[in-house]
Each structure stands twice: as C-alpha cells, then as structure tokens.
Scaffold this active site. Structure first.
Site, PDB file in Angstrom:
ATOM      1  N   ASP A  22      -1.132  -5.376  -5.966  1.00  0.00           N
ATOM      2  CA  ASP A  22      -2.307  -4.905  -4.811  1.00  0.00           C
ATOM      3  C   ASP A  22      -3.412  -5.938  -5.198  1.00  0.00           C
ATOM      4  OD1 ASP A  22      -3.052  -3.806  -2.785  1.00  0.00           O
ATOM      5  OD2 ASP A  22      -4.030  -2.074  -3.823  1.00  0.00           O
TER       6      ASP A  22
ATOM      7  N   GLU B 230      -5.744 -11.063  -2.752  1.00  0.00           N
ATOM      8  CA  GLU B 230      -6.096 -11.790  -1.968  1.00  0.00           C
ATOM      9  C   GLU B 230      -6.984 -13.041  -2.628  1.00  0.00           C
ATOM     10  OE1 GLU B 230      -4.519  -8.788  -0.265  1.00  0.00           O
ATOM     11  OE2 GLU B 230      -6.368  -8.592  -1.444  1.00  0.00           O
TER      12      GLU B 230
ATOM     13  N   ASP C 293      -3.221  -1.344   4.840  1.00  0.00           N
ATOM     14  CA  ASP C 293      -4.051  -0.127   5.029  1.00  0.00           C
ATOM     15  C   ASP C 293      -3.907   0.246   6.493  1.00  0.00           C
ATOM     16  OD1 ASP C 293      -6.219  -0.296   2.202  1.00  0.00           O
ATOM     17  OD2 ASP C 293      -4.155   0.060   2.556  1.00  0.00           O
TER      18      ASP C 293
END
Length: 994
Positions: free
Chosen positions: A501, A504, A672
């Site tokens: 996670d 980016e 999300d």
C-alpha cells in the site's frame, strides 16, 4: 483498507458524489482515503492512537499546512494558457532512409522556437519499425543524447522492457505514411480496410524538454477504453481529460488515482448489410501504448485525442488486433508481459478490516465465519497489527510475538491463510531516543537504499508512523535489502503473501519535511484518523432514510446536535480574483517542482501527498522522471522477496500503484471506495479496464471501504464480487462492522453466491492459466466477446466471466428486478439460467427484465460451453479433494466445448499438469486428457442442458444406470462417481446419450 488517499473535496469533479458532506477525505492506514476532519493548521499536540485503539499518548501532530502545495490551475482550465498548436512551428523532415523494416529520418524545428511549456528541442530522430505482423512502432526522441544531458529522460529497457522485432514483420497489415507540409505529420492505416487508425494531419508536433504534444483525429462516435487508472465508465467519454499520474487519492470520480496505464483500445464498427433484425456490422479493434513514464494528460474531445506528457520521448506502439482479444494478447505477449499465475487459494474468499485489534479478535472472526458456514480462505490485517505503524513489526501489546505460534498453527492447520498490509515508507527513528531504534531503517541506511534530496541528504517525508524515508529501487542494494527484510520477518510472522500500500509513492507533506525534525519522531499525521476526537463517522447507510424514515430523522437530529458541540465557526471571505502560480521555461533548466505546463492532477501540485518530484535516486534520476513506476518497482522487489521466502512457489501480492506490466507480479484492488451503490457499479468497469491492462487478479473493497453499509447494499455487493477474481470484504476503522454474517440476509446471499463461485473455481483457474500463457482476459465486456453488436459497446452493468458465464447484477436499491441484454441471440446464441437450467426466452438486442429478489444474483450459462466444476468445500484445500462435475450447455446445434487445467495449485513450474479438452456434439461428450499430474477425484455430477432426446447412456461404450432426464426442461443429469472412482482424468473418455 487502502491507506492514505487524501483528497480535498474541492478537487472532486462531481461534488454530489463526495463521500461525506462538509468533510475532507483523508487517508486510512492502508493508504485509502477516509472521512476525516483534519487537525487545525496551528495545532501542535494531539492525543492519538499509538499502534492500538487503547494505548494513548501525546505526540506532535504535523500541521495540516505541511501538505499544502502551490495554488495551480490546470492548463486545460486556464483562460490565460497559450495553445501550443497555435504558436509552435512543428518540424521538417530530412535524411529519410527507408527499407522493408521501416524508416529513419531527422526532424528539425521548422521555425523559431516557441518554448511554450519547456525548451524546444531543435533536432529529433524519427524511427519507424515494422516490428511484427501485428505491431508498428513510432519512436521520436531527441538527437545527440549523452550522459551529460539531463534535460530529458529516455526510459531504459532494463526498467521497462521494449518489444523487439521478429521475423513476421513482412506480414504486417499496418502502414505508416508521412508528410511535412506544412510541417511533419504522420498517419497509421490498416492496409486491408483503408481505415486510418491514427493521424496527426493538420496538427503540429510540439517537442520540448518538459512538454510533448501530439494530436490525432478520431472518427465520430468513437469507442475508446483504457487510459487508467481512474473511476469511470468502461467506454471513455468524448469530453474527458484522462490524467496519468500516480496519486494517493481515495477513488474520486473521473480523476487520476493509483496506477499509470498509458494504453487504450479503439473499437470501430462498420455496417456490412441488412437482415431481418436490422443492420449487420463487423468491428475492428486496435491498441495504442505510449511507453513513457512521465506525468501525462490525454484529452479526449468529440473528434480528436490529444496526448501530452511532461517529458521523455514518444515511443508509440500500435497493435492491430483486429479483435479486442487479439489486441490484448499482442499487448501483453510482446510489450508488457503476461499476467502472473495465481496460487489456487488466492481465489478463495478474503476478509479484512482496518480495526481488527488483536490475535484474539482475529481468531473470533475466523471462528464466526465457520459458525455461520461462510467459507473463509484468508484473513487480512490492516496497519493495526504494526508497532506504531512500522513495517516488519508487531504491536507488542495487541499482536505480541507470544501469540504468533498458536494463531498460525491453527490457521495453517485449517488450510487458511494470512496477509498483512505493508506500507511503502520506512520510519526513521528518533536519534535522541535509544529505545526508538528500528533495525529495518538501520540496515537500509547502512546499505544506502533510501532516496535523497538533490544535495545528497536523506529525503524525509511523513506517512503513518511519522517522519519516514523512501526506498530507492534504483539503488544497488535496494531490492536485496527489501528481500532480506521480508525473509527475516517471515521467521517471526509466517505470512502467506503481501499487501502493498501507499506505493504511488505517498507522503503526507510537501518535500523533505522531516529534515531537522526527526528528533520529534514519532509524530501524528496531519489529519485525524477515523474514530479520533472530532472525526467520528456519523454517516448512515445510503438508503437509511428510505426504509427507516423515523429512525433516520431521530439519528440525524442527534448527529447534528453532536456535531454542533464539536464544530468551530469559520468565516469565508470571497474574492473576485484568485492568484495562481504560473512558471515559464528557463533555457537549459527544467523546473521539476512546478513544470510550466500544469496537468490536471487530482492533488494539484505534483508534490502534494506524494514524494516530491525533485527527490533523487542513486543514479541521479529525479522522481519527476520515474514517479509513475515507483509502485511498479516495489511490486517487483516484493515478488523477489516472496520467491526467496517460498522458493518455487507463486508469490501472492495485491498492490495499489501499478504500471504497464505490473500484472506479471501482482494483483490489484480498486482502492478506497465507499459504501455507495455507484461504487458497486464502478467496480465493473474498473475490473474490465484492468483486464485490458494485463492485471486480471482484480477486486474491490466489497460492501465499501469508507462509511457505513447496510444489509441491502452489502448483500448485493457480496454476490457481485463473488464473480470477480479477487474477492475481499474490507472497511474502515470506526465504521460499522460489515463481515457478511452481521446480517442474516447478507449471510444467506453470500453463501448462495459463494457456493456458485467455489463450484466454478476450476473454470476460473483454467481462465487464469489461459491468461498467464496466452494473454486472454478473465473478466470480459460483452462487446469484446460479441464484437459485431455495436449496441454493446458501452455496456458495463453486465459482464462475462470468461466466454461462458454472464453476470447481470442488481446495482440499485429497492428493486427486485434487473434489466439485462442477452448478447448473440441474433446469431443463434443460446443462454441458460444457472439456477433453473432452462433456456432463456429473450429477444435479440433488447433489454430483458429479469427477476432478482434480494439474495439472488442472475447468472447465465452460454450455450456451446462445457464448464468444469468441483464440489465446494469450506476452503480451497478441501474443495480440491472433492468430486469433479461438468455442466454441458449445448448450443442450438447441439454442440459445446470447454477446457480444464489442473496442477498442484502453487508451483511456479509444476512438475506435472493436466489439460483436458471437452467437445460435445451428435449426442456425445468427449474428454481428451493430456498430461502427467495425478488427480484421484471421481467425476460426480454431469448435467447436460438442451438435450432434445436420449437413448442409452454410455461411458466408453458401457451402459450407465441412473440417468435422469426432464423432457420439459430438456436437462439430462448423471452421477458418475461410482464408474469413475479411480479418477475422472485417468485417461480420455467418451460419454454418449443417443
């Protein structure tokens, strides 16, 4: 959960779709966005969670202003922005050399430099390659590149592989043409049809060190798909700016989010005649891939596509199809790599929550699933398990090492699995506190594996644990350090895969905000976490006021009263003008922090909620040039780590930020989302888009991540996701629990859908084997499987699982029917209802109303299919020991075909496999068995649909008793367990019924 998707509501294009009213969206522990009210900018201290919901201490809170970037206006919205097409001179062509492999030429600036959004590059090299029978490449890059010139970045082939020419180039059906009047333009045409696939005629090529622009005409009413990642319908709108820039943003509509996939599919329909049912059509598809890592903006307009990048080169690949299936195969096999083969257990059901507090609660969750007879394959944990959110640690109070053995011994004994979240930033310990030592950082620091500032100092941002550093995957030791950390941690926590996670890569502040502040570590993020004071989730399920009007009014009143006690009054002063930062090109210098051209980035400033563009890698490359592949690289490192931990076994990874080619290592979840009906709908086009991107292992946070779900939404969603490859329920800290057993109606609906899913696991596993070996898709749009029906081009409320299963879910509340189309009927296609096994009576090309009461998801089987099944067990391990089954759904002509692939379900290179081919026709079903894998399970139920009549039922010429035939439904049922007790696939066989 997805961790830190932080989005300011002002940036959401559809404000009526905002997750909550009047709140900012901030990140969850897994990088997702959560409803959160940020702490005030001048707050210095906050009582916050320190690793567990029950242990509190006061720590410094990073000011919210730390993540405020420059006030920027995207160029496409800026009335003061110049149009490069109007002022730039383009290029003239010289030194053309052409042969059967393509051509080369030199492009020279045709006039005075315009320097619109960068410094014009005066001389370019053009290279056109007829690489293969189905692939044409156009490369335009600066001439005279050398190591001393850093004003542009050309993608190295060892980072992102580049397809190579092969011997089939002579058969290519694509043709390149060019001219330089009034300036250089080019076109790509499908030679066999004369259709122009791409043309820059009447437009200008703009090539600068921080800005490249080229424009192609598109036909009227075009059908484009791809250009991800974003939450959008499957077919792209004709007025859409598709930004491609990896962003930690919690699933806003139509904006750039986690992944970067500069690829599109273009499908065009041509009328070929008329029949009694109307016009007849055929379609041709092609694909376009821009091999470029920079921030990009692809602007779709009614008759054109404009491609802009913030640097790099034009490395443009055309794949000629001519079908969607062929385009996808060509793209994967030659350009980005084939998807990873998944372990069999990965297709079981997964349960997660941000908020599972300790080993005891995890065990209770697992036991409760079994008590309700809801299959559970894998339990996941969010950042709760970590010691103060630090990777490769356990919270010593709530997830103590002393509890590991008992928990994992039981879990693995029962054939179940464990996946932890692992974030992408590494905590940097407080040097003034010896007890704050963190060995993972120390080992990485000693190995020089973290990104730096331009001056060589360590780049220190902020994520969940506080001030953090970021692995540099271009450093000499970065991957090996990560692998070693995974290996060492496995000795403490015997996980079964990884959930990556925040990749980016995300940071909660602008620039190296931790520089000089590390002695304050650990610190709190610049926003309140769900459940903290001032950030309680009050929102009620979406349809609450429809079905519970009285309760809703009372709850709303109580909620407003509570909000009034905690809110502060704010005065907003309006202004007639807003000041925006605009930069202009400087000769010989790039402005990586604020490029002169401002792309429409969801976060605005490129440095907001991300590692800044000037962060520097060991090879001197700046993050500006490679930002879009940071997540791709950590997935590669994690894949290598799991190979080390589990030698010879297929790694199981679910990652957030992906790039073209990430599918060869990972699966992906949709980020999300929220407990809203529209997010359930959007999960379908999301999944179909990732089929195009070569990442078929896709799923979303079922029942929604943010906010509170209810029984109706969760019931429908649990049934829909049962037909996605990756099947997981996950929700946010402090929201209402949403495990499917929380409502009996959801538990019942889940059991129904899971029974079908687990029965179909052999079919799904075979689809993945075909995807892994050929590049075929698993989830399919109706338009792809039925390419000659133009009315299907925009259908994304239904989908196919492989070629044979049609799923038509309910996607809105308070209904008990759904409308769906049955494709192919005009050409004689037959569909059977999964539940009744009867033929569907529907007309061609129209929506049919289908009964769909709560708890029922309409599923249909395509005539002409043979579906391999297996009797479901509680886990996939149990299922693999059960009898096989078959559904033979005959076509109108009485034919059917299918495949089954079997191996050990886990090995990278299985020592034995089985491939069974089924063909039915003329009252016979033949199974051709090839391979050496030993499977002793019998063949149980065989169900044949659409049988007109039966005679003697025989297996390999020997009569079989017990056949059941229903003349009304035309269904023949057989139980072959006794006659195949030595194993269904010990050899080839023929079953006959006439």
């Amino acid at each position: 959960m997805a961790r830190s998707s932080f989005i300011r509501t002002a940036l959401i294009l559809c404000p009526f779709l905002a997750l909550t009213t009047g709140q900012n969206t901030s990140s969850s522990a897994d990088g997702s966005s959560h409803s959160a009210t940020p702490t005030t900018a001048d707050a210095e201290w906050s009582t916050t969670v320190a690793g567990t919901p029950t242990k509190f201490r006061s720590i410094f809170t990073i000011p919210a202003s730390a993540d405020d970037g420059a006030n920027l206006l995207p160029n496409i919205e800026d009335p003061k922005a110049v149009n490069a097409q109007d002022i730039c001179p383009g290029y003239k062509v010289s030194q053309v050399q052409e042969d059967e492999h393509g051509l080369t030429a030199v492009l020279t600036l045709a006039g005075k430099p315009c320097n619109a959004y960068g410094n014009d590059i005066k001389v370019l090299n053009l290279k056109v390659e007829y690489q293969a029978a189905n692939r044409l490449v156009i490369n335009i890059s600066p001439a005279n590149i050398d190591a001393s010139n850093s004003s542009w970045y050309i993608v190295p082939e060892d980072l992102i592989p580049r397809p190579k020419p092969d011997s089939t180039y002579g058969d290519i059906d694509l043709e390149f043409d060019w001219d330089d009047e009034p300036s250089f333009w080019f076109s790509v045409t499908r030679y066999s049809t004369g259709d122009v696939l791409f043309t820059t005629e009447d437009t200008t090529l703009v090539y600068e060190d921080q800005f490249i622009e080229f424009v192609s005409a598109l036909p009227e009413d075009y059908n484009l798909y791809g250009l991800g990642e974003r939450i959008h319908g499957l077919r792209l709108n004709h007025n859409l700016t598709a930004t491609i820039y990896a962003a930690d943003a919690g699933d806003p509509i139509d904006r750039n989010i986690y992944g970067s996939h500069p690829f599109y599919l273009d499908t065009r329909y041509f009328k070929t005649g008329y029949s009694g049912g109307g016009s007849e059509h055929e379609s041709y598809s092609h694909g376009v891939y821009l091999r470029n890592l920079h921030g990009q903006e692809v602007q779709l307009q009614p008759e054109s596509i404009t491609w802009r990048t913030l640097g790099g080169s034009i490395d443009l690949f055309f794949f000629d199809g001519p079908t969607q299936a062929e385009v996808t195969k060509q793209y994967q096999t030659s350009a980005i790599g084939l998807p990873a083969m998944q372990q069999y257990w990965g297709f079981g059901y997964h349960q997660c929550r941000w908020g599972y507090r300790n080993w005891t609660e995890l065990r209770e969750i697992i036991n409760t699933f079994r008590d309700f007879d809801i299959p559970l394959e894998t339990i996941w944990v969010d950042i709760d398990y970590m010691d103060q959110y630090r990777d490769f640690t356990l919270d010593p109070f709530t997830y103590p090492p002393s509890g590991v053995k008992e928990f994992f011994d039981k879990l693995h004994e029962d054939g179940q699995h464990f996946i932890p979240i692992v974030d992408s930033a590494i905590y940097i310990p407080n040097p003034n506190n010896a007890s704050d030592a963190y060995d993972t950082y120390t080992r990485g620091n000693e190995s020089g594996v973290f990104m730096t500032n331009p001056d060589g100092s360590q780049y220190i941002g902020a994520v969940w644990p506080g001030y953090t550093v970021f692995p540099d995957w271009m450093s000499a030791s970065g991957v090996q350090w990560w692998v070693n950390e995974m290996v060492e941690w496995y000795k403490e926590v015997p996980y079964d895969g990884f959930w990556i996670d925040m990749s980016e890569v995300s940071s909660f502040c602008i620039g190296s905000c931790g520089t000089g502040n590390v002695t304050m570590n650990p610190v709190h993020p610049p926003f309140a976490l769900p459940g903290e004071e001032g950030n309680v989730i009050y929102d009620y399920p979406e349809g609450f006021n429809i079905t519970n009007a009285t309760e809703a009014a009372s709850a709303s009143s109580a909620s407003s009263s509570q909000a009034a006690k905690t809110s502060t009054s704010v005065t907003v002063t309006s202004s007639t003008s807003t000041s925006y930062l605009r930069t202009i090109p400087t000769p010989g210098v790039r402005n990586v922090g604020h490029p002169p051209y401002v792309i429409s980035n969801v976060q605005g400033d490129l440095a907001v909620h991300a590692v800044s563009p000037n962060a520097t890698h060991a090879n001197g490359v700046q993050e500006y040039d490679v930002h879009n592949v940071w997540g791709h690289q950590i997935l590669n490192a994690t894949y290598q780590g799991l190979l080390k931990v589990f030698p010879g076994k297929r790694p199981f990874i679910i990652g957030r930020s992906t790039f073209a080619g990430s599918g060869k290592w990972t699966g992906h979840w949709g980020g999300d989302n929220a407990s809203k009906w529209y997010y359930m709908y959007f999960s379908i086009p999301q999944a179909l888009s990732f089929s195009l991107f070569g990442i078929p292992m896709f799923g979303v946070d079922t029942c929604g991540f943010n906010g509170n779900t209810d029984y109706e939404l969760c019931s429908r969603w649990m049934q829909l996701s049962a037909f996605f490859p990756f099947y997981r329920n996950h929700n946010v800290l402090s929201a209402l629990a949403q495990e499917p057993y929380r409502w009996e109606s959801v538990a019942s609906a889940t059991r129904t859908a899971m029974h079908i899913r687990y029965s179909l696991l052999p079919y799904m596993y075979t689809l993945f084997y075909k995807a892994h070996t050929t590049g075929s898709t698993v989830m399919r749009a109706l338009a792809w499987e039925f390419p000659n029906e133009p009315q299907l081009a925009g259908v994304d409320t239904q989908f196919l699982l492989g070629p044979s299963i049609l799923v038509t879910p309910v996607l809105e509340p308070q209904v008990d029917t759904v409308k769906g189309v049955f494709p192919g009927i005009i050409d004689g296609e037959v569909w059977y209802d999964w539940y009744t096994q009867e033929k569907v009576r529907a007309k061609a090309g129209v929506n049919t109303t289908i009964d769909a009461p709560l708890g029922h998801i309409p599923i249909f089987v395509r005539g002409g299919s043979v579906l391999p099944l297996q009797e479901p067990g509680y886990t996939t391990r149990e299922s693999r020991k059960n009898p096989w089954g078959l559904i033979v759904a005959l076509s109108e002509d009485g034919d059917a075909k299918g495949e089954l692939y079997i191996d050990d379900g886990e090995s990278l290179e299985p020592s034995g496999t089985l491939e069974i081919t089924f063909r039915a026709g003329d009252g016979k079903l033949k199974a051709d068995v090839k391979g050496s894998y030993k499977d002793a399970n019998a063949l149980g139920n065989v169900t044949i649909l659409g049988v007109d009549s039966i005679g003697k039922v025989k297996l390999n010429g020997k009569s079989i008793d017990g056949a059941e035939y229903d003349e009304d439904t035309r269904v023949l049922k057989l139980d072959l367990k006794d006659v195949t007790s030595c194993g269904a696939w010990q050899g080839s066989w023929t079953l006959s019924w006439e």
